[in-house]
Write a protein that holds these residues in place. Structure first.
Motif: not given
Length: 68
Positions: A1-22
């Motif tokens: 399973m690919p490693k998820l990448c953590k980024f920050t939502s610009p609206g509320d500053g909460k973390p969002v996680y992205v599957n780089p394969a998608q």
């Protein structure tokens, strides 16, 4: 399973996680303030607080780690 990448939502500053394969494309929307957009195929766009360079470097590093 690919490693998820953590980024920050610009609206509320909460973390969002992205599957780089998608991820199909990453670009900068030149609005006010400018946003970095991660696109998943043509159906879903996700804005993040990080710069374009940071997003690309994080996604590339995760893809490299998954390939090893």
């Amino acid at each position: 399973m690919p490693k998820l990448c953590k980024f920050t939502s610009p609206g509320d500053g909460k973390p969002v996680y992205v599957n780089p394969a998608q991820v199909s494309v990453v670009y900068t929307y030149k609005g006010e303030p400018p946003d970095t957009i991660i696109a998943f195929r043509k159906d879903f766009l996700l804005g993040v607080r990080e710069s374009l360079e940071e997003v690309v470097a994080t996604l590339e590093a995760a893809k490299t780690d998954a390939a090893e």
